[in-house]
Each structure stands twice: as structure tokens, then as C-alpha cells.
Design a protein around this motif. Structure first.
Motif, PDB file in Angstrom:
ATOM      1  N   GLU A 745       0.826  -1.189   0.000  1.00 45.91           N
ATOM      2  CA  GLU A 745       0.000   0.000   0.000  1.00 45.91           C
ATOM      3  C   GLU A 745       0.866   1.245   0.000  1.00 45.91           C
ATOM      4  OE1 GLU A 745      -2.632  -0.139   3.290  1.00 45.91           O
ATOM      5  OE2 GLU A 745      -3.672  -1.968   2.641  1.00 45.91           O
ATOM      6  N   VAL A 746       0.299   2.330  -0.523  1.00 41.76           N
ATOM      7  CA  VAL A 746       0.956   3.630  -0.511  1.00 41.76           C
ATOM      8  C   VAL A 746      -0.134   4.693  -0.420  1.00 41.76           C
ATOM      9  CG1 VAL A 746       0.988   3.873  -3.015  1.00 41.76           C
ATOM     10  CG2 VAL A 746       2.706   5.057  -1.648  1.00 41.76           C
ATOM     11  N   ASP A 747       0.220   5.802   0.169  1.00 39.32           N
ATOM     12  CA  ASP A 747      -0.743   6.886   0.355  1.00 39.32           C
ATOM     13  C   ASP A 747      -1.062   7.503  -1.010  1.00 39.32           C
ATOM     14  OD1 ASP A 747      -2.244   9.027   1.071  1.00 39.32           O
ATOM     15  OD2 ASP A 747      -0.916   9.695   2.677  1.00 39.32           O
ATOM     16  N   VAL A 748      -2.304   7.304  -1.474  1.00 37.38           N
ATOM     17  CA  VAL A 748      -2.702   7.788  -2.792  1.00 37.38           C
ATOM     18  C   VAL A 748      -2.684   9.309  -2.843  1.00 37.38           C
ATOM     19  CG1 VAL A 748      -4.545   7.783  -4.515  1.00 37.38           C
ATOM     20  CG2 VAL A 748      -4.092   5.730  -3.163  1.00 37.38           C
ATOM     21  N   SER A 749      -3.027   9.967  -1.749  1.00 37.92           N
ATOM     22  CA  SER A 749      -3.033  11.428  -1.756  1.00 37.92           C
ATOM     23  C   SER A 749      -1.635  11.986  -1.984  1.00 37.92           C
ATOM     24  CB  SER A 749      -3.605  11.963  -0.441  1.00 37.92           C
ATOM     25  OG  SER A 749      -2.791  11.556   0.664  1.00 37.92           O
ATOM     26  N   GLN A 750      -0.625  11.316  -1.427  1.00 35.34           N
ATOM     27  CA  GLN A 750       0.754  11.757  -1.655  1.00 35.34           C
ATOM     28  C   GLN A 750       1.150  11.586  -3.127  1.00 35.34           C
ATOM     29  OE1 GLN A 750       2.807  13.236   0.500  1.00 35.34           O
ATOM     30  NE2 GLN A 750       1.283  13.173   2.135  1.00 35.34           N
ATOM     31  N   LEU A 751       0.661  10.520  -3.737  1.00 36.74           N
ATOM     32  CA  LEU A 751       0.920  10.330  -5.169  1.00 36.74           C
ATOM     33  C   LEU A 751       0.264  11.432  -5.984  1.00 36.74           C
ATOM     34  CD1 LEU A 751       0.400   6.473  -5.568  1.00 36.74           C
ATOM     35  CD2 LEU A 751       2.554   7.697  -5.646  1.00 36.74           C
ATOM     36  N   GLN A 752      -0.970  11.743  -5.679  1.00 38.88           N
ATOM     37  CA  GLN A 752      -1.684  12.762  -6.436  1.00 38.88           C
ATOM     38  C   GLN A 752      -1.044  14.133  -6.279  1.00 38.88           C
ATOM     39  OE1 GLN A 752      -5.671  12.409  -4.935  1.00 38.88           O
ATOM     40  NE2 GLN A 752      -6.160  10.608  -6.207  1.00 38.88           N
ATOM     41  N   GLN A 753      -0.503  14.428  -5.121  1.00 39.67           N
ATOM     42  CA  GLN A 753       0.171  15.712  -4.928  1.00 39.67           C
ATOM     43  C   GLN A 753       1.384  15.844  -5.839  1.00 39.67           C
ATOM     44  OE1 GLN A 753       1.130  16.284  -0.808  1.00 39.67           O
ATOM     45  NE2 GLN A 753      -1.020  16.158  -0.112  1.00 39.67           N
ATOM     46  N   ARG A 754       1.996  14.730  -6.160  1.00 44.16           N
ATOM     47  CA  ARG A 754       3.192  14.743  -7.016  1.00 44.16           C
ATOM     48  C   ARG A 754       2.882  14.343  -8.454  1.00 44.16           C
ATOM     49  NH1 ARG A 754       4.234  13.290  -1.935  1.00 44.16           N
ATOM     50  NH2 ARG A 754       6.095  14.145  -0.890  1.00 44.16           N
ATOM     51  N   ALA A 755       1.601  14.309  -8.800  1.00 48.75           N
ATOM     52  CA  ALA A 755       1.162  13.980 -10.165  1.00 48.75           C
ATOM     53  C   ALA A 755       1.678  12.616 -10.599  1.00 48.75           C
ATOM     54  CB  ALA A 755       1.617  15.060 -11.144  1.00 48.75           C
ATOM     55  N   LEU A 756       1.697  11.662  -9.671  1.00 53.03           N
ATOM     56  CA  LEU A 756       2.104  10.300  -9.972  1.00 53.03           C
ATOM     57  C   LEU A 756       0.897   9.377  -9.896  1.00 53.03           C
ATOM     58  CD1 LEU A 756       5.432  10.094  -7.916  1.00 53.03           C
ATOM     59  CD2 LEU A 756       5.193  10.453 -10.377  1.00 53.03           C
ATOM     60  N   GLU A 757       1.014   8.239 -10.578  1.00 52.45           N
ATOM     61  CA  GLU A 757      -0.049   7.256 -10.574  1.00 52.45           C
ATOM     62  C   GLU A 757       0.495   5.910 -10.146  1.00 52.45           C
ATOM     63  OE1 GLU A 757      -2.057   7.095 -14.274  1.00 52.45           O
ATOM     64  OE2 GLU A 757      -2.881   9.127 -14.127  1.00 52.45           O
ATOM     65  N   MET A 758      -0.411   5.075  -9.656  1.00 46.67           N
ATOM     66  CA  MET A 758       0.000   3.753  -9.198  1.00 46.67           C
ATOM     67  C   MET A 758      -0.957   2.711  -9.751  1.00 46.67           C
ATOM     68  SD  MET A 758       0.018   2.094  -5.386  1.00 46.67           S
ATOM     69  CE  MET A 758      -1.750   1.857  -5.519  1.00 46.67           C
ATOM     70  N   SER A 759      -0.388   1.584 -10.157  1.00 49.27           N
ATOM     71  CA  SER A 759      -1.172   0.415 -10.528  1.00 49.27           C
ATOM     72  C   SER A 759      -0.589  -0.771  -9.777  1.00 49.27           C
ATOM     73  CB  SER A 759      -1.122   0.178 -12.041  1.00 49.27           C
ATOM     74  OG  SER A 759       0.214  -0.003 -12.465  1.00 49.27           O
ATOM     75  N   SER A 760      -1.454  -1.661  -9.307  1.00 51.37           N
ATOM     76  CA  SER A 760      -0.991  -2.778  -8.488  1.00 51.37           C
ATOM     77  C   SER A 760      -1.617  -4.068  -8.976  1.00 51.37           C
ATOM     78  CB  SER A 760      -1.345  -2.543  -7.014  1.00 51.37           C
ATOM     79  OG  SER A 760      -2.741  -2.406  -6.864  1.00 51.37           O
ATOM     80  N   SER A 761      -0.972  -5.160  -8.623  1.00 48.88           N
ATOM     81  CA  SER A 761      -1.447  -6.501  -8.928  1.00 48.88           C
ATOM     82  C   SER A 761      -0.874  -7.426  -7.873  1.00 48.88           C
ATOM     83  CB  SER A 761      -1.025  -6.917 -10.336  1.00 48.88           C
ATOM     84  OG  SER A 761       0.383  -7.063 -10.406  1.00 48.88           O
ATOM     85  N   ASN A 762      -1.136  -8.715  -8.047  1.00 54.23           N
ATOM     86  CA  ASN A 762      -0.590  -9.677  -7.094  1.00 54.23           C
ATOM     87  C   ASN A 762       0.914  -9.870  -7.264  1.00 54.23           C
ATOM     88  OD1 ASN A 762      -0.780 -10.873  -9.542  1.00 54.23           O
ATOM     89  ND2 ASN A 762      -1.659 -12.802  -8.814  1.00 54.23           N
ATOM     90  N   LEU A 763       1.517  -9.222  -8.294  1.00 52.39           N
ATOM     91  CA  LEU A 763       2.963  -9.285  -8.490  1.00 52.39           C
ATOM     92  C   LEU A 763       3.694  -8.111  -7.860  1.00 52.39           C
ATOM     93  CD1 LEU A 763       3.086 -10.387 -12.243  1.00 52.39           C
ATOM     94  CD2 LEU A 763       3.316 -11.831 -10.209  1.00 52.39           C
ATOM     95  N   GLY A 764       2.957  -7.073  -7.499  1.00 50.23           N
ATOM     96  CA  GLY A 764       3.583  -5.899  -6.902  1.00 50.23           C
ATOM     97  C   GLY A 764       2.837  -4.654  -7.308  1.00 50.23           C
TER      98      GLY A 764
END
Length: 972
Positions: A745-764
């Protein structure tokens, strides 16, 4: 005279008496006189070879004397004379400095030879003439009354040997010719030979040694050209010529012949360098700093030049940033609603894994479709509501058109029917957008197909297409230029149905039956593996994007298409008004037009090449200058040949991205099961460096004493640089994540503040977006691993990899292993030995100090063992502690009895540590190494239960001060 001999008739003229003897030997002794002179020929001709002393004479040298007997008398005739009178004693040569001598070979026969006394040189004297006489031996033992022959003339010719090679009269030969003309004779080279003979002193042939030159030479040394010469091709030819004499000796030294080409005056570009080197990061570079247009005094009224920079072999048409298309949209201002349908294959975007890619263009992600491949986009990735505005953008390279439809993007029924809801396809060099309205619309005709007839669709070049769809209008931009559809057809809305749709790229998904319930013609389907795909695309696609809810504005479209390299010009103020300069949209070409030749030349000299990429694509960029000149009658009066060259972009200094930090630590099971989880990369550091060789500083070399070592010329310097990252991927090493009891897990709000995106799966998980290394560090520090079922878990391993420019530069694999510390239910321990530290530093050396107060302090650290090892160590440590405690109590009782017996002695302990070995429980000393922030959850709980307890450091000190040792009998 004996009676047995009788005189015979004397032969006249011989001056001797002959007697015929019978078979019985008889002797006649006569006293004869030396009456006759020796006789030789009057003239002799001889030949002698250089460096030889033997002379061949014609006729042979033979002296005859009438006093001598006949050589060929009859067998029974015997002549008896005095010995000296019938012999030839020698020959005498008359003349000054005659280099010959005559020698008698046989006195009795008078044979002799003439030979050279010294080495003869034909080059100094070819012939020698002198006289010679023969003389006999005379009368008496002293040779008195010697007779001499007459003087004969001897002519001797000295034969030549080929001892000299040809030598050219000049060191260098030069000539100038005018281009475009063939000459019968440009110049003559001449060589001479020092040999004396005609054969060896004559030059029989000349030869041009330099290969592949348009010149020839004849046997007399005349050089002429074999074709018309061009000043533009070669300004000067340098030829090497040699010569051979008739004895086949080659010239001792070849001669250099320089033939300069004089141009006929014609209008052309002068001072143009074909090759220009560009070093990355140096800004703009002037391409034609010394170039000018030669007009040959022709009255010119205007000049127009087109400068073209050919970059279509680089990436998608030129050098652009190779970030993902989604990142580029964000950089250009399209920050929301963007979905990438052709992403780079990864663990989180794996639907493009099977497509062939073209990775030969500086990591530009290009996919190849050969008419048999297509992909299905995962359900739910695109939620395009056709009632709202949306944008489709794609890079496409497509060859000649065919009569079949070739689908780029298609959204069709997944089952039962073959209805195409919307699609973008190519047909007969036309780009067509199909857009069927929602069934809820009124049953009347509405625009359904938009057709654009474009040359770009079939020219095999890369082009950028953007379609802004805001029904009922569709705007198309090709390479930033707007195009209106030449035809729009209408159709009914689709019939209502609950059939799900399938979005595909490279073909259309449809039923095998070919039945179309909605006026859509059934295309041919392929047989074999992908039977439900049809209308396959043939060409290359990249950067396919759908953006819902918003349209791309012109600024974003230009940003997406604009190259990072191109032509540039800074107009001087004095010529800005006299010359007009126009650029094309991507600045790969420009035109310069003006009527002032001087101002025109200055503008051309300020044209430069610029590449703004931090790490540009190395290689060649071809340049071409096409020029049109007009005279007074406004016609193109003078033809100016095109000038061609190239820019060589040098290899950039590539960065090395390094990830470092704590790669092995342990946490309690309670932390893994807590709401926060365990931080995987608490001290991660991202550093990027470049390594270059630099010339060593002379002063520093002198200071270091390296002047004596001539081999030290360069030093390797590593320099830290700053640049962006575009993705970081955290993957699990080993078993995949079990979503039922573990997660990353990662803080989504922190990602959005830095204009980054995250995608996850059972591999990472994968974090994407162009951003600084510092921002990526901060986000990676926030990644936590949670596991709420840790009973069977002892350790977990993860791997982190970051990249720049869509995988062009990749970091090292940073692997982290976390261990789970399992503890039993809370049990009170006097020294908190079972409490585990929050994490353990990599390596420290253990040290042990004994002070005067006998306080023992130990600092211990080691690599974190496995969970089973920790349990064993804890048990053993507890056992050792109990043993020590028992020994301590026995020793204390013994000391009290000794003090009672020996009163008056000081209360102190003497140590004998010669054989002392102290074992310190590492679990007690761990807690001394960490700050209060590293207290585990177990410590926190125990601290809450113990009110008014001493601080941790004071407790540790009190425990150590209570220890008293007696090692007199104890062996550890």
C-alpha cells in the motif's frame, strides 16, 4: 752431324735448315741466328663489360715468329733452332693512361690476352684505342738482339650494365586545369638514366601509381585526363608517377604530380562543411558559419533557400522524449482522464506483451502489426461515454493502401452480434472514424462515419493524429495541422441491447457467423488461432490514447508533436527586416528569402541545430540546402546545385541510476498486522551519476608527483547529476501476493500531490509519471507491506527497479528482505531480553570494555538471522542468564562469609581475567542501539503497563551495576 742424316732440300724463306731423318734418331745441331721479327695483325677489335677485366678480341691476339718452327709440319720433320730465337716473350701497349695490359699466355705459340687493369666505367668512357707490339726473347741468355713486331691498333668498346635507375628531373610537377574540359596534354614528366648504353639509358615507360584517378600517362610522359573534371568533386588531385628504363629498372624515387582544378565561375554555395559534430548539452550549434553564395557577378534580384533537416529515421519522425505517452500528455497539459491503450509491457499492463515491438529507436515504444496480430484491451480500462466529448490520439506509420479495412481501434459487441459502436480504421488511404449513437437516441439519421482522404495515411512515414470528438462534429489534426472531413455519412442509432462490448487494437472483435444485425457488413475472418478477429491492421502504431470528458487544445497537440531537435536561427538586427524566415511546425525545415545577398549570407551563417533533450539520440541527421535564384526578368536564371551534408550527434554521457538503503531488517509480527504495516524502504536513496574521462590538471599532477610517469594523462571523474524518473516498480520475489491476507500500500493522496499514478497486482505495484528523483524517493518511503496472517510467515523479499525515458536507463535491482519476529504472549522479563529492535543496522564491530567500576558494556550487531534462529538464540540466552544468575547468588553468599572471617579488609574485588571469556546476551544490548522511535510494539505495550518505571537507559545501567562476578572457578 751424323752420317745417318742427310740434308734435304731447304724450303726458301724459312731461314732454317731442314733435314729428313730416318727411323733411326738423328740430330743436327745448327747454329742459327735471330733473323726475323715477330708478326701480329694490324688491327684488333675488343669488347669488355663494366666491372669485368676480360677483353674479348677479334681476331685473337697471337704473335708469330719466322725463327720459330712450324706448328703443323709433317710428323717426321724436325726443326732445330736456338731456344730464345723462336719464343714470344711479351707484348707492349703504347698510349697514355691506358687501363689495359697485354699478357702472354704461351711463349712458344705466341698466344696472349688483353685485360683491364682497373674497374671500367662506361659512363666515363665508352671506347678505348691504343697500339700494341709483340717482341721475342732475342739471342743469348740476356735477350740481346730482341726483335719487335710492328704496332697494331686496338679498339676496345666498354659494354654497359644496367646499374642506374631512372631519376626525374623535377622533385614535383604542378599543373592547373579548368573543370569540365578534356585535355590531350596537361603536362609532361621526364626522367633520365645515367647508364651509358642506349638500351639502359632510355626511358621505356611511365606509370601512374595512384589508383582510381581520372588520368593516364603515355610512354613519353604526357599526362591527360580521361574524363571531365569537377571542382565540386575534387579541388586538387595528387598523383604518384614512376618511370622504367628499357632494362626494366624502376625509378629510384617516384615523383608527385599535383593537378589543381580551377572552377568555372557558377552560382554555388562556398565554404560549406559537409560534416558538423554536435555535442549533447551544448545548446545551439551554427551549421554554416563560413558559408556564402557565389553569384559570379550575375545581376540577381532575389534568392530563396530551403534548409531541410532529415530526421525521419529517428524514433517517430525525429528526436522526442521517450517517456510513456500518458506521461507526455501530462507534461503537455492534459493531466486527467487519459488512458493509454498501448503501454509498455509490464506486470500491471500485460495486454501488450504478445505484440512485436521495435526497440531500435532509442527505447521509443513502437508496436508492429503485420496483419495477423491484435490485442484486447482489458474491460473497464476505458469508460468512454459517447455523449461527452472525448479525444483519440495515435502515432501511425502506414504503407500503401489496400482494398480491405484495416482497424486501428474498434469497440464492438463481445457476443451474439457484430455491431461496431465506434472504431477508427484505414481504407484506401482514407482515415475513417465510425461513431454509432447510443440506442436511447431518437430513431433518425445522425452522422455516423467521418472520412478524411490524406496522403499521410499511405506514405510510410510517422504522423501524429488527434481526433477531437464532440458530436456531431469531429476535428482532425495531423502533425498539428487541422483537416476537415471531405465526407460524412449518416446512419440510424444502434438498437438497444444488453450485450457487453470489447475494445480491441489492431483488429475488430466479431462473431464467426459474419451476421451483422445492424447494417454493418460482415468482414472476412481469419482462420486458425484468432478466429474472432477481423480487419487486421498492417503497419506501426504507438501512443494510442483515449481521453474522456475533455478535448485536446491546440497547445497540447503542438506540444505532443513538436520535436526536441530542429533548426533555429537568431536574426541579426541589421538584417532582420531584409530577409524573411519561415519554419515548418516541427522546425525540421525552414526557408530563407531575400533580395540582399549580403544580408542573405549573414542569415544563413546564423542558422543552427538545437537538441534540447538531456540525453539525445546519437547518430546522423542529413542536411540539404535547395536554392532558387531569380534575375531581372523574374525567372530562375541561374541553377544553384543543392548542398548536402549532415549533423553528427555524438553519444551522450549516459547516467547510472543507483538505489541504496537498508536491504535486510526484521519486524515483529504485530507490526505486519498493524494498520500501518511495515515500511519497506525507510532509508532509500536514489542517486544518478555520470562517469567521464578528463585530462589531468598539470598542477595537480605536479603536486601528486606524477610528472615522472608519462602514462598518466587522463583521470576518471564521477559526477552526480539530476534528472527525472518515469517509473519505479516494486515486485515480489518468490510467491505472489495473496490478496486475502497481505498487500502493498501507498498513500494515494501523496501520489496525487506529485502527479504520480499507481497500478498494483498480485505481483507488486508500479508507480508511473515523470517526476524528480527526490519526489520518487519520498513516495517510495511511504510504501508499506501489510500481512494480517503472519503465523506461517518468516520472511518476505521484494525488488525495486526504477527507470528513466521509458526504460532507456534502468537502475540496479535493489532487493529488500524483511523477517518476521514471532513472540509468545506477554510475559514479564526482568531485562526485556525478548523485545526485538525495530530494525538492525547492517554491520557494527562488537567491542567490550572493562572499567574500574567493573561495568560491562557491549555493543553487538549482526546480520538478522531467520525466525527459527532467533527463537533458538532467545531460548539459549535465557538459559545462560539463569545459569549466570545462580552463579551470582552462590558467589554473593560465599563473599559474605569471607567478609565475616576477614574483617578489616577493604570491600573490593580483585579480578583475574587472564582466562576470562564474557558472553553477553545480544538481546539485552540491542535496545541500547536504537532511539525511542525504534521501540517495537511489544515495548510500547510493556511501557504502558509499567507506570512510573525507569527510563530504558537507566534500567540497563542498574542491571549492569548489580552484576558481581567470580571467575575463579567458572569456565564459560
Amino acid at each position: 752431324v751424323t752420317n745417318a742424316c742427310s740434308p734435304n732440300v731447304a724450303q726458301p724463306g724459312l731461314g732454317q735448315s731442314l733435314y729428313l731423318c730416318s727411323s733411326v734418331c738423328c740430330h743436327q745441331v745448327l747454329a742459327s741466328l735471330n733473323k726475323h721479327k715477330p708478326w701480329i695483325e694490324t688491327t684488333y677489335h675488343g669488347i669488355v663489360t663494366e666491372n669485368d677485366d676480360k677483353v674479348i678480341l677479334d681476331p685473337p691476339l697471337i704473335a708469330l715468329d719466322k725463327d720459330a718452327p712450324l706448328r703443323y709440319a709433317e710428323s717426321f720433320e724436325v726443326t732445330l733452332t736456338k731456344e730464345g730465337d723462336r719464343e714470344i716473350c711479351g707484348f707492349r701497349i703504347h698510349g697514355q693512361n691506358v687501363p689495359f695490359e697485354a699478357v702472354v699466355l704461351d711463349k712458344s705459340t705466341g698466344e696472349g690476352v688483353i685485360r683491364a687493369k682497373e674497374k671500367l666505367d662506361c659512363e666515363l668512357q665508352k671506347e678505348h684505342t691504343f697500339t700494341i707490339q709483340a717482341y721475342d726473347c732475342g739471342e743469348g741468355p740476356d735477350g740481346a738482339n730482341m726483335k719487335k713486331s710492328h704496332k697494331a691498333t686496338v679498339h676496345i668498346q666498354v659494354n654497359d650494365i644496367n646499374e642506374y635507375s631512372p631519376v626525374f628531373k623535377e622533385k614535383t610537377y604542378k599543373a592547373t586545369v579548368i573543370e569540365g574540359k578534356k585535355y590531350d596534354n596537361i603536362l609532361k614528366v621526364e626522367a633520365v638514366d645515367a647508364d651509358c648504353s642506349f638500351q639502359f639509358s632510355q626511358i621505356c615507360s611511365y606509370e601512374i601509381v595512384t589508383p582510381d584517378v581520372p588520368f593516364t600517362i603515355d610512354k613519353d610522359g604526357f599526362i591527360k585526363n580521361t574524363e571531365k573534371l569537377s571542382y565540386g568533386k575534387e579541388h586538387m588531385y595528387k598523383l604518384t608517377v614512376t618511370a622504367y628504363d628499357c632494362g626494366k629498372n624502376r625509378a629510384s624515387e617516384d615523383v608527385l604530380v599535383k593537378i589543381s582544378i580551377k572552377p568555372t565561375c557558377r552560382t554555388s554555395w562556398q565554404g560549406f562543411n559537409k560534416r558538423t559534430e554536435y555535442e549533447p548539452g551544448t545548446g545551439s550549434l551554427a551549421l554554416f558559419p563560413s558559408m556564402h553564395l557565389e553569384t559570379c557577378d550575375v545581376p540577381i534580384t532575389s534568392v530563396r533557400a530551403s534548409i531541410e533537416l532529415e530526421t525521419n529515421h529517428i524514433g517517430k519522425g525525429c528526436d522526442r522524449d521517450t517517456y510513456s505517452e500518458k506521461s507526455l500528455h501530462k507534461l503537455c497539459g492534459a493531466s486527467s482522464g487519459t488512458v493509454e491503450l498501448l503501454p509498455a509491457p509490464s506486470s500491471s499492463a500485460n495486454w501488450t506483451v504478445g505484440l512485436p515491438t521495435d526497440n531500435g529507436h532509442d527505447s521509443d515504444q513502437v508496436f508492429e502489426f503485420n496483419g495477423t496480430q491484435a490485442i484486447k484491451v482489458p474491460d473497464g480500462l476505458v469508460n468512454a461515454n459517447l455523449k461527452e466529448p472525448f479525444t483519440i490520439s495515435v502515432w501511425m506509420r502506414h504503407g500503401p493502401g489496400s482494398h480491405d479495412k484495416e482497424t486501428i481501434l474498434c469497440n464492438s459487441d463481445k457476443t451474439d452480434m457484430n455491431r461496431h459502436h465506434y472504431s477508427l480504421y484505414v481504407h484506401n488511404c482514407r482515415l475513417i472514424l465510425l461513431l454509432r449513437q447510443d440506442p436511447s437516441e431518437a430513431e433518425n439519421y445522425k452522422p455516423a462515419e467521418f472520412h478524411w482522404k490524406l496522403d499521410q495515411v499511405c506514405d510510410k512515414e510517422w504522423h501524429h493524429y488527434v481526433l477531437n470528438v464532440e458530436f456531431p462534429t469531429v476535428s482532425l489534426f495531423v502533425d498539428g495541422t487541422a483537416f476537415e472531413p471531405f465526407m460524412v455519412t449518416e446512419d440510424y442509432p444502434l438498437h438497444p441491447s444488453k450485450i457487453e462490448t470489447q475494445l480491441t487494437v489492431g483488429a475488430c472483435w466479431q462473431e464467426n457467423s459474419g451476421h451483422d444485425n445492424d447494417t454493418e457488413a460482415a468482414p472476412e475472418t481469419t482462420s486458425g488461432g484468432n478466429a474472432r478477429m477481423a480487419q487486421f491492421f498492417r503497419g506501426n502504431l504507438a501512443g494510442l490514447i483515449i481521453r474522456s470528458g475533455k478535448l485536446e487544445n491546440k497547445k497540447v497537440i503542438d506540444c505532443l508533436y513538436t520535436c526536441k531537435e530542429g533548426l533555429d536561427v537568431q536574426l541579426p538586427e541589421e538584417v532582420a527586416s531584409a530577409v524573411k524566415v519561415d519554419f515548418n511546425p516541427n522546425q525540421s525545415s525552414l526557408t530563407v528569402e531575400g533580395d540582399d545577398i549580403g544580408a542573405f549570407d549573414k542569415v544563413m551563417q546564423h542558422i543552427s541545430y538545437l537538441n534540447s533533450r538531456q540525453f539525445p539520440t546519437p547518430g546522423i541527421r542529413h542536411l540539404r540546402i535547395s536554392t532558387t535564384v531569380k534575375c531581372l526578368n523574374e525567372d530562375a536564371c541561374v541553377a544553384v546545385p543543392d548542398a548536402e551534408g549532415y549533423v553528427m550527434v555524438l553519444q551522450p554521457e549516459e547516467p547510472k541510476i543507483s538505489l541504496s538503503g537498508i536491504d535486510h531488517f526484521a519486524r515483529s509480527a504485530a507490526e505486519f498486522e498493524s494498520q500501518e504495516g511495515v515500511t519497506l524502504f525507510p532509508e532509500l536513496r536514489i542517486v544518478s551519476t555520470i562517469t567521464r574521462e578528463m585530462e589531468a590538471d598539470a598542477e595537480s599532477e605536479a603536486a601528486e608527483g606524477t610528472d615522472d610517469d608519462p602514462t598518466v594523462q587522463e583521470t576518471v571523474v564521477s559526477e552526480e547529476i539530476m534528472h527525472n524518473l518515469d517509473s519505479c516498480e516494486v515486485s515480489v520475489v518468490g510467491d505472489e501476493l495473496d490478496g486475502e491476507h497481505e498487500s502493498l500500500e501507498v498513500d494515494v493522496s501523496q501520489l496525487q500531490q506529485r502527479a504520480l499514478e499507481m497500478s498494483s497486482s498480485n505481483l507488486g505495484l508500479v508507480i508511473t509519471g515523470v517526476n524528480t528523483m527526490a519526489n520518487y524517493e519520498q513516495v517510495l518511503h511511504l510504501i508499506r507491506y501489510k500481512n494480517w496472517h503472519t503465523e506461517a510467515l518468516f520472511d518476505r523479499k521484494f525488488k525495486l527497479v526504477c527507470s528513466e525515458l521509458n526504460g532507456r536507463y534502468i537502475s540496479n535491482d535493489f532487493k529488500v528482505e524483511v523477517n518476521v519476529i514471532h513472540t509468545s504472549n506477554p510475559v514479564e522479563h526482568a531485562n526485556n531480553a525478548m523485545v526485538q529492535p525495530n530494525f538492525i543496522n547492517p554491520v557494527h564491530h562488537a567491542c567490550l570494555h572493562l572499567s574500574s567500576s567493573f561495568l560491562i558494556r557491549a555493543v553487538f550487531s549482526a546480520v538478522v538471522p531467520s525466525a527459527a534462529t532467533i527463537v533458538i538464540v532467545v531460548c539459549v540466552s535465557f538459559l545462560v542468564f539463569m545459569i549466570i544468575l545462580g552463579v551470582f547468588r552462590i558467589r554473593a553468599a560465599h563473599q559474605r562469609s569471607m567478609r565475616d572471617q576477614e574483617s578489616g579488609k577493604e570491600n573490593e574485588m580483585d579480578w583475574d581475567d587472564s582466562a576470562l571469556t564474557i558472553t553477553v546476551n545480544p538481546m539485552e544490548t540491542y535496545e541500547d542501539q536504537h532511539s525511542k522511535d525504534d521501540i517495537t510494539s511489544a515495548e510500547s505495550e510493556s511501557s504502558e503497563d509499567e507506570e512510573g518505571g525507569e527510563p530504558e537507559d537507566q534500567q540497563g545501567t542498574s542491571r549492569q551495576q548489580q552484576l558481581e562476578w567470580d571467575d575463579s572457578t567458572l569456565t564459560y
